[in-house]
Design an enzyme around this catalytic site. Structure first.
Site, PDB file in Angstrom:
ATOM      1  N   GLY A 243      -2.110  14.536  32.522  1.00 58.60           N
ATOM      2  CA  GLY A 243      -1.393  14.091  31.362  1.00 58.60           C
ATOM      3  C   GLY A 243       0.606  14.685  31.602  1.00 58.60           C
ATOM      4  N   ASP A 245       0.369  17.738  32.755  1.00 53.50           N
ATOM      5  CA  ASP A 245       0.411  18.983  33.995  1.00 53.50           C
ATOM      6  C   ASP A 245       0.058  17.534  35.498  1.00 53.50           C
ATOM      7  OD1 ASP A 245       0.530  21.014  32.409  1.00 53.50           O
ATOM      8  OD2 ASP A 245      -2.099  20.864  32.039  1.00 53.50           O
ATOM      9  N   ASP A 274      -1.627   4.209  32.724  1.00 53.80           N
ATOM     10  CA  ASP A 274      -1.146   2.968  33.460  1.00 53.80           C
ATOM     11  C   ASP A 274      -0.504   2.588  34.056  1.00 53.80           C
ATOM     12  OD1 ASP A 274      -4.503   1.623  31.852  1.00 53.80           O
ATOM     13  OD2 ASP A 274      -2.873   1.262  29.816  1.00 53.80           O
TER      14      ASP A 274
END
Length: 333
Positions: A243, A245, A274
């Site tokens: 995500g 990070d 995606d």
């Protein structure tokens, strides 16, 4: 699986720079029904939302759009229902310049839908497969010629597993490299995993994919050691997304690398994964190193969360190059 096995099974075509790589996406098409709310209701509770939107989505279609916007020639293979959503999904992909000759309309079936609730910049999603559940291995076989002519095959797990496997075996037969985003999470058998060149799970998906259910919620040294051990089972082949990070991946000798996330103003995280997958597929099909490909993919994912909609936030090639050069989004420049 050792490094020599991986090297032996890696198609030679990924070593060449491609100005317009041909990517085939086998996967789902959904209509996203998005509600934004300040409060997620409990069971039996009714609350007011602040806005509602419909967006064309589905992991397959999303990743196809991401690839097309970043400069690839894209062919989509999948299924839609014989409803108005299906026509909207088809026209949307065509508007992005994606070849839709591999999309089949399933009579008497609804198109796939995803009910998405956004609260405090995070999302909760319920997917109803619809026509995606009718996407069979036979339908994949009908479009064998598209797969065998591709520079890379990109897939997810929102369509039946047998369909995904059928596409993978066609690609393997013709030495087409394969990227699998194992989402939704599912355990994968070791023999079939050997046909895949790159996996792109998040932490949850990686644990399930490899049958390791140990929970690690922090970036403590023990957690990093745990993830590194899992990534090291397939060096240079598993890219674990984190995500905001960024992503973790390993070198050929199993050294864990962390490509850190980028600081942007978050509006909607739907479709960020995606976008990452589409960017990674294009970058690797162009012959870039894994390190450079992951860096570009993290940047593309960061750009995508600055706008609403799974596909609406996906950057173009020009936007990505500008962001990589300046570190500024269009809204902050």
């Amino acid at each position: 699986m050792n490094a020599s096995q991986v090297e032996a099974s890696s198609p030679s075509r990924v070593e060449h720079n491609l100005t317009e790589p041909v990517i085939v996406v086998v996967g789902s098409l959904n209509m996203d029904l998005v509600t934004v709310t300040d409060h997620v209701p409990d069971a039996g509770e009714t609350v007011l939302g602040s806005s509602f939107h419909t967006f064309c989505g589905g992991k397959g279609a999303n990743q196809a759009v991401a690839c097309a916007r970043l400069g690839a020639k894209v062919h989509m293979i999948g299924c839609i229902g014989d409803d108005s959503f299906g026509q909207d999904l088809l026209h949307n992909l065509e508007a992005e310049g994606i070849d839709c000759s591999g999309i089949t309309t399933i009579q008497g079936q609804s198109s796939g839908t995803a009910a998405i609730t956004i609260n405090e910049h995070d999302n909760r999603i319920i997917v109803v497969p619809g026509a995606n559940g009718e996407f069979t291995a036979t339908l994949v076989e009908k479009h064998r010629e598209l797969i065998q002519a591709a520079d890379l095959l990109l897939m997810q797990l929102e369509v039946p597993m047998e369909t995904v496997k059928a596409a993978a075996f066609i690609a393997q037969e013709h030495r087409v490299p394969i990227m699998l985003n194992p989402a939704p999470a599912a355990p994968l058998d070791a023999a079939w995993m050997e046909t895949i060149n790159w996996f792109t799970p998040n932490e949850h998906e990686l644990s399930i994919m490899l049958g390791n259910q140990l929970k690690m919620e922090t970036d403590s040294p023990s957690a990093m050691e745990h993830w590194g051990a899992l990534l090291g089972t397939c060096p240079e082949r598993i890219i674990m997304t984190k995500g905001a990070d960024g992503a973790l991946w390993t070198t050929a000798d199993g050294q864990v690398q962390h490509t850190k996330g980028l600081n942007v103003e978050v509006k909607d995280t739907t479709g960020a994964g995606d976008t990452f997958n589409g960017a990674l597929a294009v970058s690797l099909a162009e012959g870039r190193s894994l390190e450079e490909a992951v860096k570009r993919s993290v940047a593309a994912g960061a750009l995508s969360v600055t706008r609403f909609g799974a596909q609406g936030g996906m950057p173009t090639r020009t936007e990505l190059e500008a962001f990589l050069q300046t570190g500024k989004t269009s809204s902050s420049s």
